[in-house]
Design a protein around this motif. Structure first.
Motif, PDB file in Angstrom:
ATOM      1  N   ALA A  19       0.811  -1.214   0.000  1.00  0.00           N
ATOM      2  CA  ALA A  19       0.000   0.000   0.000  1.00  0.00           C
ATOM      3  C   ALA A  19       0.845   1.266   0.000  1.00  0.00           C
ATOM      4  O   ALA A  19       0.411   2.293  -0.516  1.00  0.00           O
ATOM      5  N   VAL A  20       2.032   1.216   0.560  1.00  0.00           N
ATOM      6  CA  VAL A  20       2.835   2.440   0.663  1.00  0.00           C
ATOM      7  C   VAL A  20       3.791   2.626  -0.501  1.00  0.00           C
ATOM      8  O   VAL A  20       4.480   3.636  -0.558  1.00  0.00           O
ATOM      9  N   ASP A  24       4.812   6.814  -8.593  1.00  0.00           N
ATOM     10  CA  ASP A  24       5.639   7.780  -9.316  1.00  0.00           C
ATOM     11  C   ASP A  24       7.118   7.641  -8.977  1.00  0.00           C
ATOM     12  O   ASP A  24       7.972   7.708  -9.853  1.00  0.00           O
ATOM     13  N   ARG A  25       7.435   7.460  -7.724  1.00  0.00           N
ATOM     14  CA  ARG A  25       8.832   7.463  -7.298  1.00  0.00           C
ATOM     15  C   ARG A  25       9.526   6.118  -7.466  1.00  0.00           C
ATOM     16  O   ARG A  25      10.710   6.056  -7.733  1.00  0.00           O
ATOM     17  N   PHE A  26       8.797   5.024  -7.253  1.00  0.00           N
ATOM     18  CA  PHE A  26       9.452   3.716  -7.261  1.00  0.00           C
ATOM     19  C   PHE A  26       8.980   2.827  -8.394  1.00  0.00           C
ATOM     20  O   PHE A  26       9.783   2.328  -9.176  1.00  0.00           O
ATOM     21  N   LEU A  27       7.692   2.599  -8.487  1.00  0.00           N
ATOM     22  CA  LEU A  27       7.178   1.615  -9.441  1.00  0.00           C
ATOM     23  C   LEU A  27       7.409   2.017 -10.895  1.00  0.00           C
ATOM     24  O   LEU A  27       7.727   1.174 -11.733  1.00  0.00           O
ATOM     25  N   ALA A  28       7.263   3.295 -11.205  1.00  0.00           N
ATOM     26  CA  ALA A  28       7.470   3.731 -12.596  1.00  0.00           C
ATOM     27  C   ALA A  28       8.931   3.607 -13.007  1.00  0.00           C
ATOM     28  O   ALA A  28       9.230   3.322 -14.171  1.00  0.00           O
ATOM     29  N   TRP A  32       7.028  -0.833 -13.466  1.00  0.00           N
ATOM     30  CA  TRP A  32       5.860  -1.493 -12.899  1.00  0.00           C
ATOM     31  C   TRP A  32       4.708  -0.522 -12.707  1.00  0.00           C
ATOM     32  O   TRP A  32       3.889  -0.683 -11.823  1.00  0.00           O
ATOM     33  N   SER A  33       4.599   0.477 -13.545  1.00  0.00           N
ATOM     34  CA  SER A  33       3.526   1.453 -13.438  1.00  0.00           C
ATOM     35  C   SER A  33       2.241   0.869 -13.998  1.00  0.00           C
ATOM     36  O   SER A  33       2.260   0.119 -14.978  1.00  0.00           O
ATOM     37  N   SER A  34       1.121   1.224 -13.399  1.00  0.00           N
ATOM     38  CA  SER A  34      -0.161   0.711 -13.894  1.00  0.00           C
ATOM     39  C   SER A  34      -0.752   1.598 -14.968  1.00  0.00           C
ATOM     40  O   SER A  34      -1.830   1.313 -15.478  1.00  0.00           O
ATOM     41  N   ALA A  35      -0.066   2.678 -15.318  1.00  0.00           N
ATOM     42  CA  ALA A  35      -0.559   3.574 -16.365  1.00  0.00           C
ATOM     43  C   ALA A  35      -0.519   2.857 -17.716  1.00  0.00           C
ATOM     44  O   ALA A  35       0.458   2.213 -18.064  1.00  0.00           O
ATOM     45  N   ILE A  61       1.231  -6.081 -10.927  1.00  0.00           N
ATOM     46  CA  ILE A  61       0.971  -4.650 -11.053  1.00  0.00           C
ATOM     47  C   ILE A  61      -0.486  -4.354 -10.732  1.00  0.00           C
ATOM     48  O   ILE A  61      -0.801  -3.404 -10.000  1.00  0.00           O
ATOM     49  N   GLU A  62      -1.393  -5.174 -11.242  1.00  0.00           N
ATOM     50  CA  GLU A  62      -2.812  -4.987 -10.956  1.00  0.00           C
ATOM     51  C   GLU A  62      -3.125  -5.244  -9.488  1.00  0.00           C
ATOM     52  O   GLU A  62      -3.963  -4.551  -8.899  1.00  0.00           O
ATOM     53  N   LEU A  63      -2.461  -6.221  -8.860  1.00  0.00           N
ATOM     54  CA  LEU A  63      -2.660  -6.494  -7.443  1.00  0.00           C
ATOM     55  C   LEU A  63      -2.220  -5.314  -6.594  1.00  0.00           C
ATOM     56  O   LEU A  63      -2.933  -4.887  -5.682  1.00  0.00           O
ATOM     57  N   ILE A  64      -1.046  -4.760  -6.892  1.00  0.00           N
ATOM     58  CA  ILE A  64      -0.544  -3.610  -6.133  1.00  0.00           C
ATOM     59  C   ILE A  64      -1.481  -2.425  -6.306  1.00  0.00           C
ATOM     60  O   ILE A  64      -1.806  -1.725  -5.331  1.00  0.00           O
ATOM     61  N   SER A  65      -1.956  -2.194  -7.519  1.00  0.00           N
ATOM     62  CA  SER A  65      -2.874  -1.093  -7.768  1.00  0.00           C
ATOM     63  C   SER A  65      -4.195  -1.290  -7.024  1.00  0.00           C
ATOM     64  O   SER A  65      -4.738  -0.346  -6.452  1.00  0.00           O
ATOM     65  N   ALA A  66      -4.700  -2.513  -7.005  1.00  0.00           N
ATOM     66  CA  ALA A  66      -5.953  -2.805  -6.302  1.00  0.00           C
ATOM     67  C   ALA A  66      -5.797  -2.640  -4.795  1.00  0.00           C
ATOM     68  O   ALA A  66      -6.685  -2.106  -4.123  1.00  0.00           O
ATOM     69  N   VAL A  67      -4.669  -3.088  -4.259  1.00  0.00           N
ATOM     70  CA  VAL A  67      -4.432  -2.936  -2.821  1.00  0.00           C
ATOM     71  C   VAL A  67      -4.361  -1.463  -2.458  1.00  0.00           C
ATOM     72  O   VAL A  67      -4.935  -1.031  -1.454  1.00  0.00           O
TER      73      VAL A  67
END
Length: 91
Positions: A19-20, A24-28, A32-35, A61-67
């Motif tokens: 969740a944290v 923008d700072r890490f996943l992209a 691993w960005s969901s955009a 990626i979808e799991l992290i975005s959903a969480v």
């Protein structure tokens, strides 16, 4: 020693960790960005044929975005309950 409470604590910590994560700072930065790409809504017939296979990376990626979207309020409540439990009973 290793019981049901430990499993609950570990799972709560893992969900908190997901969740944290900052998109923008890490996943992209690691890809691993969901955009979605700008033309993701318009697919040709050839692109739609291979759509049945969804990779593990896409699912994560979808799991992290959903969480991050769905578990925001429940995590606040669960974390508050765990903190109160630890303060009162000293678990």
């Amino acid at each position: 020693m290793f019981g049901f409470g430990t499993i609950l604590y570990v799972s709560l910590l893992l969900v908190n960790a997901m969740a944290v994560l900052s998109e923008d700072r890490f996943l992209a930065r690691i890809g691993w960005s969901s955009a979605r790409p700008p033309n993701a809504g318009f697919q040709t017939y050839d692109q739609a044929q291979g759509q049945g296979e969804v990779g593990i990376k896409t699912k994560l990626i979808e799991l992290i975005s959903a969480v991050r979207t769905l578990m925001r309020i429940p995590l606040i409540i669960l974390n508050s309950l765990v903190i109160l439990y630890e303060l009162v009973l000293g678990g």
